[in-house]
Design a protein around this motif. Sequence first.
Motif, PDB file in Angstrom:
ATOM      1  N   LYS A  57       0.815  -1.211   0.000  1.00  0.00           N
ATOM      2  CA  LYS A  57       0.000   0.000   0.000  1.00  0.00           C
ATOM      3  C   LYS A  57       0.852   1.265   0.000  1.00  0.00           C
ATOM      4  CE  LYS A  57      -4.231  -1.475  -0.149  1.00  0.00           C
ATOM      5  NZ  LYS A  57      -5.069  -1.146  -1.342  1.00  0.00           N
ATOM      6  N   SER A  58       2.086   1.160   0.456  1.00  0.00           N
ATOM      7  CA  SER A  58       2.953   2.337   0.504  1.00  0.00           C
ATOM      8  C   SER A  58       3.599   2.639  -0.842  1.00  0.00           C
ATOM      9  CB  SER A  58       4.050   2.138   1.557  1.00  0.00           C
ATOM     10  OG  SER A  58       4.965   1.120   1.150  1.00  0.00           O
ATOM     11  N   ILE A  59       3.509   1.696  -1.788  1.00  0.00           N
ATOM     12  CA  ILE A  59       4.104   1.893  -3.111  1.00  0.00           C
ATOM     13  C   ILE A  59       3.190   2.794  -3.944  1.00  0.00           C
ATOM     14  CG2 ILE A  59       4.803   0.757  -5.239  1.00  0.00           C
ATOM     15  CD1 ILE A  59       5.503  -1.703  -3.560  1.00  0.00           C
ATOM     16  N   GLN A  60       3.763   3.807  -4.553  1.00  0.00           N
ATOM     17  CA  GLN A  60       2.993   4.759  -5.357  1.00  0.00           C
ATOM     18  C   GLN A  60       2.974   4.319  -6.815  1.00  0.00           C
ATOM     19  OE1 GLN A  60       5.750   7.808  -3.701  1.00  0.00           O
ATOM     20  NE2 GLN A  60       3.919   9.100  -3.618  1.00  0.00           N
ATOM     21  N   VAL A  61       1.788   4.347  -7.406  1.00  0.00           N
ATOM     22  CA  VAL A  61       1.624   3.936  -8.804  1.00  0.00           C
ATOM     23  C   VAL A  61       0.740   4.954  -9.518  1.00  0.00           C
ATOM     24  CG1 VAL A  61       0.759   2.170 -10.366  1.00  0.00           C
ATOM     25  CG2 VAL A  61       1.861   1.487  -8.240  1.00  0.00           C
ATOM     26  N   LEU A  62       1.184   5.409 -10.663  1.00  0.00           N
ATOM     27  CA  LEU A  62       0.396   6.288 -11.526  1.00  0.00           C
ATOM     28  C   LEU A  62       0.279   5.609 -12.884  1.00  0.00           C
ATOM     29  CD1 LEU A  62      -1.022   8.974 -12.204  1.00  0.00           C
ATOM     30  CD2 LEU A  62       1.240   9.906 -12.763  1.00  0.00           C
ATOM     31  N   GLU A  63      -0.931   5.206 -13.251  1.00  0.00           N
ATOM     32  CA  GLU A  63      -1.156   4.460 -14.492  1.00  0.00           C
ATOM     33  C   GLU A  63      -2.123   5.228 -15.383  1.00  0.00           C
ATOM     34  OE1 GLU A  63      -2.409  -0.054 -15.985  1.00  0.00           O
ATOM     35  OE2 GLU A  63      -2.368   0.455 -13.856  1.00  0.00           O
ATOM     36  N   MET A  64      -1.798   5.317 -16.664  1.00  0.00           N
ATOM     37  CA  MET A  64      -2.627   6.045 -17.619  1.00  0.00           C
ATOM     38  C   MET A  64      -2.774   5.245 -18.911  1.00  0.00           C
ATOM     39  SD  MET A  64      -0.991   9.848 -17.105  1.00  0.00           S
ATOM     40  CE  MET A  64       0.679   9.173 -17.142  1.00  0.00           C
ATOM     41  N   ASP A  65      -3.986   5.195 -19.429  1.00  0.00           N
ATOM     42  CA  ASP A  65      -4.278   4.505 -20.686  1.00  0.00           C
ATOM     43  C   ASP A  65      -4.096   5.485 -21.843  1.00  0.00           C
ATOM     44  OD1 ASP A  65      -6.003   3.584 -22.994  1.00  0.00           O
ATOM     45  OD2 ASP A  65      -6.281   1.884 -21.661  1.00  0.00           O
ATOM     46  N   TYR A  66      -3.394   5.055 -22.874  1.00  0.00           N
ATOM     47  CA  TYR A  66      -3.221   5.930 -24.030  1.00  0.00           C
ATOM     48  C   TYR A  66      -3.576   5.216 -25.338  1.00  0.00           C
ATOM     49  CZ  TYR A  66       1.290   3.732 -25.310  1.00  0.00           C
ATOM     50  OH  TYR A  66       2.269   2.854 -25.699  1.00  0.00           O
ATOM     51  N   THR A  67      -4.439   4.187 -25.249  1.00  0.00           N
ATOM     52  CA  THR A  67      -4.817   3.428 -26.439  1.00  0.00           C
ATOM     53  C   THR A  67      -5.482   4.324 -27.476  1.00  0.00           C
ATOM     54  OG1 THR A  67      -5.222   1.570 -24.937  1.00  0.00           O
ATOM     55  CG2 THR A  67      -5.949   1.326 -27.217  1.00  0.00           C
ATOM     56  N   GLY A  68      -6.289   5.269 -27.016  1.00  0.00           N
ATOM     57  CA  GLY A  68      -6.978   6.168 -27.945  1.00  0.00           C
ATOM     58  C   GLY A  68      -8.305   5.634 -28.426  1.00  0.00           C
ATOM     59  N   VAL A  69      -8.997   4.872 -27.564  1.00  0.00           N
ATOM     60  CA  VAL A  69     -10.291   4.305 -27.952  1.00  0.00           C
ATOM     61  C   VAL A  69     -11.367   5.387 -27.984  1.00  0.00           C
ATOM     62  CG1 VAL A  69     -12.074   2.643 -27.336  1.00  0.00           C
ATOM     63  CG2 VAL A  69      -9.665   2.064 -27.027  1.00  0.00           C
ATOM     64  N   ASN A  70     -11.429   6.204 -26.949  1.00  0.00           N
ATOM     65  CA  ASN A  70     -12.464   7.232 -26.851  1.00  0.00           C
ATOM     66  C   ASN A  70     -12.068   8.483 -27.639  1.00  0.00           C
ATOM     67  OD1 ASN A  70     -13.858   5.535 -25.024  1.00  0.00           O
ATOM     68  ND2 ASN A  70     -12.588   6.300 -23.348  1.00  0.00           N
ATOM     69  N   TYR A 283       2.608   1.312 -32.255  1.00  0.00           N
ATOM     70  CA  TYR A 283       2.245  -0.084 -32.017  1.00  0.00           C
ATOM     71  C   TYR A 283       0.727  -0.261 -32.027  1.00  0.00           C
ATOM     72  CZ  TYR A 283       3.389  -4.775 -30.313  1.00  0.00           C
ATOM     73  OH  TYR A 283       3.576  -6.128 -30.193  1.00  0.00           O
ATOM     74  N   PRO A 284       0.155  -0.990 -33.004  1.00  0.00           N
ATOM     75  CA  PRO A 284      -1.300  -1.172 -33.074  1.00  0.00           C
ATOM     76  C   PRO A 284      -1.779  -2.301 -32.154  1.00  0.00           C
ATOM     77  CG  PRO A 284      -0.253  -2.223 -34.958  1.00  0.00           C
ATOM     78  CD  PRO A 284       0.856  -1.591 -34.155  1.00  0.00           C
ATOM     79  N   VAL A 285      -2.844  -2.046 -31.413  1.00  0.00           N
ATOM     80  CA  VAL A 285      -3.393  -3.071 -30.514  1.00  0.00           C
ATOM     81  C   VAL A 285      -4.903  -3.237 -30.651  1.00  0.00           C
ATOM     82  CG1 VAL A 285      -1.573  -2.821 -28.782  1.00  0.00           C
ATOM     83  CG2 VAL A 285      -3.616  -1.401 -28.628  1.00  0.00           C
ATOM     84  N   LEU A 286      -5.586  -2.282 -31.277  1.00  0.00           N
ATOM     85  CA  LEU A 286      -7.050  -2.339 -31.343  1.00  0.00           C
ATOM     86  C   LEU A 286      -7.550  -3.497 -32.201  1.00  0.00           C
ATOM     87  CD1 LEU A 286      -7.952   1.455 -31.624  1.00  0.00           C
ATOM     88  CD2 LEU A 286      -8.089  -0.035 -29.629  1.00  0.00           C
ATOM     89  N   SER A 287      -6.728  -3.982 -33.129  1.00  0.00           N
ATOM     90  CA  SER A 287      -7.157  -5.075 -34.010  1.00  0.00           C
ATOM     91  C   SER A 287      -7.442  -6.356 -33.245  1.00  0.00           C
ATOM     92  CB  SER A 287      -6.095  -5.336 -35.085  1.00  0.00           C
ATOM     93  OG  SER A 287      -4.848  -5.685 -34.488  1.00  0.00           O
ATOM     94  N   PHE A 288      -6.800  -6.548 -32.086  1.00  0.00           N
ATOM     95  CA  PHE A 288      -7.062  -7.739 -31.270  1.00  0.00           C
ATOM     96  C   PHE A 288      -7.695  -7.377 -29.918  1.00  0.00           C
ATOM     97  CE2 PHE A 288      -2.621  -6.519 -30.671  1.00  0.00           C
ATOM     98  CZ  PHE A 288      -2.518  -6.423 -29.296  1.00  0.00           C
ATOM     99  N   GLY A 289      -8.248  -6.180 -29.818  1.00  0.00           N
ATOM    100  CA  GLY A 289      -8.935  -5.780 -28.588  1.00  0.00           C
ATOM    101  C   GLY A 289      -7.993  -5.489 -27.445  1.00  0.00           C
ATOM    102  N   GLY A 290      -6.769  -5.087 -27.752  1.00  0.00           N
ATOM    103  CA  GLY A 290      -5.796  -4.805 -26.708  1.00  0.00           C
ATOM    104  C   GLY A 290      -5.866  -3.364 -26.234  1.00  0.00           C
ATOM    105  N   ARG A 291      -5.180  -3.094 -25.159  1.00  0.00           N
ATOM    106  CA  ARG A 291      -5.061  -1.742 -24.618  1.00  0.00           C
ATOM    107  C   ARG A 291      -3.606  -1.469 -24.281  1.00  0.00           C
ATOM    108  NH1 ARG A 291     -10.429   0.059 -23.326  1.00  0.00           N
ATOM    109  NH2 ARG A 291      -9.432   2.080 -22.926  1.00  0.00           N
ATOM    110  N   LYS A 292      -3.250  -0.178 -24.308  1.00  0.00           N
ATOM    111  CA  LYS A 292      -1.882   0.234 -23.977  1.00  0.00           C
ATOM    112  C   LYS A 292      -1.932   1.222 -22.819  1.00  0.00           C
ATOM    113  CE  LYS A 292      -0.642   1.715 -28.131  1.00  0.00           C
ATOM    114  NZ  LYS A 292       0.258   2.160 -29.234  1.00  0.00           N
ATOM    115  N   THR A 293      -1.008   1.049 -21.891  1.00  0.00           N
ATOM    116  CA  THR A 293      -0.922   1.943 -20.745  1.00  0.00           C
ATOM    117  C   THR A 293       0.534   2.315 -20.493  1.00  0.00           C
ATOM    118  OG1 THR A 293      -0.777   0.089 -19.184  1.00  0.00           O
ATOM    119  CG2 THR A 293      -2.982   0.986 -19.625  1.00  0.00           C
ATOM    120  N   VAL A 294       0.716   3.391 -19.757  1.00  0.00           N
ATOM    121  CA  VAL A 294       2.027   3.744 -19.226  1.00  0.00           C
ATOM    122  C   VAL A 294       1.900   3.813 -17.710  1.00  0.00           C
ATOM    123  CG1 VAL A 294       2.942   4.935 -21.236  1.00  0.00           C
ATOM    124  CG2 VAL A 294       1.511   6.196 -19.630  1.00  0.00           C
ATOM    125  N   VAL A 295       2.954   3.419 -17.025  1.00  0.00           N
ATOM    126  CA  VAL A 295       2.913   3.327 -15.559  1.00  0.00           C
ATOM    127  C   VAL A 295       4.171   3.954 -14.978  1.00  0.00           C
ATOM    128  CG1 VAL A 295       2.752   1.787 -13.568  1.00  0.00           C
ATOM    129  CG2 VAL A 295       1.588   1.172 -15.703  1.00  0.00           C
TER     130      VAL A 295
END
Length: 340
Positions: A57-70, A283-295
């Motif tokens: 719980k003390s570990i800090q994590v910032l995760e953001m999706d950048y797939t571009g679906v919306n 890197y394309p991922v939408l063709s197989f329903g994937g998502r991309k994130t940065v952390v």
Amino acid sequence: MVTQVKGFANRPDNTAFTQQRLPAWQPMLSAGIVIPGFVLIGLAFIGIGVALFVTSKSIQVLEMDYTGVNQDSACYKCSDPNPETCMCQLNFTIDSLLKGPVFFYYGLSNYFQNYRRYTVSKDGDQLSGNLANFLSPSSTCSPYEYDSNTKPIVPCGSIANSKFNDTFKLYQTFNNGTKKLVPFDGKGIAWWTDYNIKYRNPSVTPLRNAFNGTVKPIFWPLPAYELDPKDPANNGFINQDFLVWMRTAALPDFRKLYRRITAPDYAQGLSPGSYMLEIEYNYPVLSFGGRKTVVFSNVSWMGGKNDFLGIAYLVIGSMCVLMSIVMLIVYAKFKFPEEE
């Protein structure tokens, strides 16, 4: 008439070990041993679980999706099925100090690197620098063994061909409109054994000569010997990003280390403020329903953030204590008179 007893050729020697006559100890399990044992094990597991859970719980994590679906996504313009190289920007704010050292990961979901035919689709001899396998790749690399002109692909195989090739730059932005580059450190991000033992470049100078008569993987923009134009020692099969990608993930949702943030100005971490992540979206991922994130994340003595491990210890420890209570009740109610 005397009967002759025939000996057995394979008969073991008449020793205590071979004839299984060694002294042995068998514990006599009783309620007085089992119940306290369960209690001690349960308490130990609960203690470890609390320590792991609190640390996680003390570990800090910032995760953001950048797939571009919306459509309102910053990278929506780059999510075209057949894109050219596209640039997009993620703007975000850090409210409190993200303590260093900070690790920067890219994440992929619904990507099955554990599929057997994908996992074995590489040539181990080729990746260890064997020049004979440059011109004659292993059949395990199929269908990325030769190109349409029957020229051998180096490195061959599905894993290498699908190497992740998005790139990132991080900037700290200020109210006056200026921005400051946050340096990334890409050295030593791969496993030591991969870099020093498993993968080797051929002993040819210059390295590009070893690739004569071969072609780069189909989806690579640059050949292996030009993966890092800024650092000649980081090319070929010992390129750090290549090594990280070649170590396949066990689960379909995974993240891989891209860089560390260790520059002197950011040694204590990322200070509160505004930041901009500049992304070269390839890197394309939408063709197989994937998502991309940065952390963005820091680590502790137990590694990265993992609540499950602490919860698992707490559950097992609680079950052991509960079972000891149940056994104590059963023993108190149904014990035999001679055990009193």
